[in-house]
Design a protein around this motif. Structure first.
Motif, short mmCIF file in Angstrom:
data_model
loop_
_atom_site.label_atom_id
_atom_site.label_comp_id
_atom_site.label_asym_id
_atom_site.label_seq_id
_atom_site.Cartn_x
_atom_site.Cartn_y
_atom_site.Cartn_z
N LEU A 45 15.86 81.09 -30.13
CA LEU A 45 14.99 80.64 -31.53
C LEU A 45 13.09 81.15 -30.83
O LEU A 45 12.72 80.71 -31.46
CB LEU A 45 15.84 79.01 -31.83
CG LEU A 45 17.08 79.25 -32.87
CD1 LEU A 45 17.23 78.01 -33.07
CD2 LEU A 45 16.85 79.99 -33.23
N ASP A 46 13.54 79.49 -29.96
CA ASP A 46 11.95 79.75 -29.06
C ASP A 46 11.38 80.89 -28.94
O ASP A 46 9.53 81.16 -29.67
CB ASP A 46 11.95 79.20 -27.66
CG ASP A 46 12.45 79.81 -27.19
OD1 ASP A 46 13.76 80.52 -27.32
OD2 ASP A 46 12.55 79.44 -26.06
N VAL A 47 12.44 81.73 -28.98
CA VAL A 47 11.28 83.11 -28.89
C VAL A 47 11.07 83.84 -30.04
O VAL A 47 9.65 84.01 -30.90
CB VAL A 47 12.05 84.59 -28.37
CG1 VAL A 47 11.72 85.53 -28.49
CG2 VAL A 47 12.01 84.35 -26.59
N LEU A 48 11.58 83.08 -31.46
CA LEU A 48 11.04 83.67 -32.54
C LEU A 48 9.46 82.73 -33.22
O LEU A 48 9.08 83.30 -33.93
CB LEU A 48 12.28 83.04 -34.06
CG LEU A 48 13.69 84.25 -33.75
CD1 LEU A 48 14.37 83.87 -35.05
CD2 LEU A 48 12.69 85.50 -34.03
N THR A 91 6.61 84.08 -31.75
CA THR A 91 6.20 85.17 -31.78
C THR A 91 5.90 85.19 -33.76
O THR A 91 4.85 85.80 -33.57
CB THR A 91 7.64 86.53 -32.13
OG1 THR A 91 8.52 86.62 -31.62
CG2 THR A 91 7.38 87.86 -32.99
N ARG A 92 6.16 84.42 -34.33
CA ARG A 92 5.24 83.81 -35.19
C ARG A 92 4.20 83.55 -34.94
O ARG A 92 2.97 83.02 -36.12
CB ARG A 92 6.53 82.72 -36.10
CG ARG A 92 7.84 83.47 -37.27
CD ARG A 92 8.11 82.95 -37.40
NE ARG A 92 9.65 83.52 -38.14
CZ ARG A 92 10.70 83.03 -38.16
NH1 ARG A 92 11.36 81.64 -37.56
NH2 ARG A 92 12.28 83.48 -38.05
N ARG A 93 4.25 82.77 -34.35
CA ARG A 93 2.46 82.81 -33.96
C ARG A 93 1.21 84.15 -33.62
O ARG A 93 0.43 83.68 -33.28
CB ARG A 93 2.74 81.51 -32.68
CG ARG A 93 2.97 80.12 -33.41
CD ARG A 93 2.68 78.94 -32.21
NE ARG A 93 3.21 79.20 -30.68
CZ ARG A 93 4.13 78.95 -30.18
NH1 ARG A 93 4.72 78.01 -31.38
NH2 ARG A 93 4.18 78.83 -28.91
N ASP A 109 21.08 81.91 -21.38
CA ASP A 109 21.09 81.35 -21.21
C ASP A 109 19.86 80.54 -20.97
O ASP A 109 18.61 81.09 -20.77
CB ASP A 109 21.84 80.63 -19.05
CG ASP A 109 21.78 79.42 -19.00
OD1 ASP A 109 21.02 78.36 -20.04
OD2 ASP A 109 22.00 78.82 -17.54
N ASN A 110 19.46 79.92 -21.94
CA ASN A 110 18.82 79.18 -22.42
C ASN A 110 17.70 77.78 -22.44
O ASN A 110 17.26 77.67 -23.24
CB ASN A 110 18.20 79.02 -24.41
CG ASN A 110 17.88 81.48 -24.12
OD1 ASN A 110 17.43 81.70 -24.12
ND2 ASN A 110 18.67 81.51 -25.21
N THR A 111 19.20 77.31 -21.32
CA THR A 111 18.55 76.23 -20.65
C THR A 111 17.44 75.78 -19.97
O THR A 111 17.38 76.90 -19.31
CB THR A 111 19.91 75.30 -20.50
OG1 THR A 111 20.22 75.81 -18.72
CG2 THR A 111 21.21 74.92 -21.54
N PRO A 112 17.03 74.43 -19.62
CA PRO A 112 16.18 74.36 -18.71
C PRO A 112 16.68 74.63 -17.66
O PRO A 112 15.56 75.67 -16.65
CB PRO A 112 15.71 73.20 -18.66
CG PRO A 112 16.36 72.43 -20.41
CD PRO A 112 17.08 73.51 -20.51
N GLU A 113 17.65 74.85 -17.06
CA GLU A 113 18.15 75.10 -15.74
C GLU A 113 18.74 77.13 -16.05
O GLU A 113 18.01 77.20 -14.54
CB GLU A 113 19.91 74.57 -15.52
CG GLU A 113 19.61 73.17 -15.53
CD GLU A 113 20.07 72.42 -17.09
OE1 GLU A 113 19.24 71.32 -17.41
OE2 GLU A 113 19.82 73.28 -18.10
N GLY A 114 18.60 77.10 -17.15
CA GLY A 114 18.79 78.61 -16.75
C GLY A 114 17.42 79.19 -17.13
O GLY A 114 17.58 80.29 -16.68
N GLU A 115 16.32 79.06 -17.42
CA GLU A 115 14.87 79.23 -17.45
C GLU A 115 14.83 79.45 -15.90
O GLU A 115 14.10 79.83 -15.75
CB GLU A 115 14.25 78.32 -18.73
CG GLU A 115 14.88 79.05 -20.07
CD GLU A 115 14.31 80.24 -20.26
OE1 GLU A 115 13.53 80.93 -20.11
OE2 GLU A 115 15.31 80.71 -20.95
#
Length: 554
Positions: free
Chosen positions: A102-105, A108-110, A378-384
């Motif tokens: 969702l954060d990539v979406l 992208t819209r910006r 994994d899109n958690t803060p730890e994964g990032e």
């Protein structure tokens, strides 16, 4: 001997070859496309369409056709995990991972006038064949390259008509090899590829027809990882109704595709779906092996390589098709300017200088995602944080937040500011993609990415009178359209947002290439602007018969 002559012969009528043909037609250059198959591939192959590819289709006037082609898969924006079967699972409660996240979406819209959304590649190819025909491009199916030789003035190619056995000879000014991973063009040139020939286990790709619309309605997915206890694989949707693909691994030491006839494949589908009496029609089967390879060179004389013929990128992250379309976008304007006499032949050297490092970077990023597959989802803060530690770039950075450091750019920086934040990279620096901003031109709301068209665009600050006078002196000699930015400019930017995004003052200027990458930037006014601009364009375009001294970027 009299040969058929074409300015550009494109070997390969897949997505990249057809994209190149459509893009060349936009520049007024005729091409002939030859494809060894009898028609476009029926296999959907990739379904993930990255924003850069959609921006290309938008630039080619195909945005609405892409929207129509994508309609069936519009709800398919997630991956799910199911066991023991599709019907034996509660799809509404199945673990679901958004594709893309969702954060990539949101980002992208910006940063793009387009969006991320799936579309099967066979649909894209059919769309491109129609678009090519609309533009007068001839596509010859059942025709393959048999041999080629080249000299200083062109390439002589022998073509074989597969269905009749006839041979013909074509003389082309240039040849584009876009004929896939097993490229005959690449073999004819004697080019080698480096990297991994075998990544992971070999797989069987089974395309089938079965009515599953009632089963998935309201719980659509892009693909499902299915574990039955006997079989593990990936079920890929093509239209959320009756067309599907199932990928599963097999032991190539003990088995081959012949060990999986349609009847056995149909039984596998019934187990995966969980409906023993399901009517299944197996449409096609093929075996394939994931690889990660990049060709040693993209240009050999008058022959240039593109797409899978130049780089095979693992499918994790869905970067492969987008990278090939990026090749087409980059190469087409350069070929056109050389053929049309607006540039010298050395401009074609910049295709390799720019695209080969991007192919290597993208291939490595896909390999990293394959190696650390658990982190890919994994899109958690730890994964990032772990991705950052392993230098796994944000997918939007990989897609179009990269940097051309050498080539048809002046003043490019050496390194990216960030591999995690694409917006830091899209800052107007030479070699980066022009930032997207919604503006107004002649009463119409457009994107800054719509300004260049088939030529260059010179974007000026509201007070850049010196650069405006310099551009006027070109007198249409080169394909450059000049736009003054600002609340009262040719392009109305009420809040001067474009100026801020591209990093110039009101006296500055930015030169944008036909592929929407920034060729040069002057943050403010400069003395002798006329000589500076003329020298810049002559240097960028290898116009050796003119003064080719380029100004430095500021």
């Amino acid at each position: 001997m009299v040969y058929e002559h074409v300015p550009v012969l494109i070997v390969g009528g897949g997505t990249v070859g057809l994209s190149t043909a459509v893009a060349l037609a936009r520049h007024g250059v005729q091409s002939l496309v030859v494809e060894r198959r009898a028609t476009t591939s029926i296999h959907p192959r990739a379904t993930g369409v990255q924003p850069p590819a959609r921006e290309f289709f938008r630039a080619m006037g195909l945005e609405e056709r892409m929207r129509e082609a994508s309609a069936d898969l519009a709800p398919s924006m997630s991956k799910i995990n199911v066991s023991p079967s599709l019907a034996g699972s509660d799809l509404a409660a199945a673990p679901r991972f958004p594709t893309p996240p969702l954060d990539v979406l949101e980002v992208t819209r910006r940063i793009s006038p387009t969006d991320i959304g799936p579309c099967s590649q066979d649909q894209i190819d059919r769309m491109l064949v129609a678009a090519a025909a609309d533009r007068g491009v001839e596509v010859r199916f059942s025709t393959e390259l048999e041999s080629l030789t080249q000299d200083d003035s062109g390439v002589t190619v022998t073509l074989l008509k597969n269905d009749t056995g006839e041979r013909c000879t074509v003389r082309a000014d240039y040849v584009v090899g876009a004929d896939g991973a097993s490229s005959q063009t690449r073999r004819a040139l004697g080019l080698t590829m480096s990297g991994l020939d075998k990544l992971g286990e070999p797989m069987i790709n089974m395309m089938f027809r079965a009515d599953l619309g009632d089963l998935v309605a309201g719980n659509e997915f892009a693909f499902a990882e299915v574990r039955t206890g006997e079989i593990e694989g990936i079920l890929l949707t093509i239209n959320n109704k009756d067309r599907w693909v199932f990928h599963f691994t097999f032991d190539a030491d003990d088995e081959s595709l012949e060990d999986y006839p349609p009847e056995r494949c149909a039984e596998i589908v019934r187990k995966v779906v969980g409906r023993p009496d399901l009517e299944v029609e197996v449409l096609a089967r093929l075996s394939w092996q994931m690889s990660a390879r990049v060709v040693e060179r993209l240009r050999v004389g008058r022959v240039l390589m593109a797409g899978d013929a130049a780089h095979t990128i693992p499918p994790v992250g869905a970067f492969g098709m987008s990278t090939g379309i990026g090749d087409a976008y980059n190469l087409s304007w350069k070929l056109a300017m050389v053929i049309n006499g607006d540039a010298g032949p050395a401009l074609l050297d910049t295709y390799q200088q720019e695209r080969l490092p991007i192919a290597e970077f993208t291939c490595e990023q896909a390999r990293l995602r394959f190696r650390y597959m658990e982190l890919h989802w994994d899109n958690t803060p730890e994964g990032e944080a772990e991705k950052a530690k392993l230098r796994i770039a944000d997918p939007l950075v990989t897609g179009f937040g990269f940097q051309y450091t050498h080539g048809a750019v002046v003043g490019a920086r050496v390194e990216l500011p960030s591999i995690e934040d694409v917006e830091q990279n899209l800052d107007g620096s030479p070699g980066s993609r022009l930032p997207h901003v919604w503006v107004e031109r002649k009463g119409e709301r457009i994107s800054t990415l719509d300004l260049a068209g088939a030529g260059f665009a010179l974007l000026l600050g509201p007070n850049a009178t010196g650069w405006r006078q310099a551009a006027d002196r070109l007198n249409g000699e080169l394909p450059v359209t000049v736009y003054r930015l600002g609340p009262d400019g040719d392009v109305k930017d009420a809040d001067n947002k474009v100026i801020a995004q591209v990093g110039i003052t009101g006296e500055g200027a930015v030169l944008v290439r036909p592929d929407n990458f920034i060729a040069w930037r002057s943050t403010g006014a400069q003395q002798d602007a006329g000589e500076q601009l003329t020298g810049l364009l002559n240097a960028l375009l290898d116009r050796s018969d003119a003064d080719a001294t380029a100004p430095a970027a500021t």
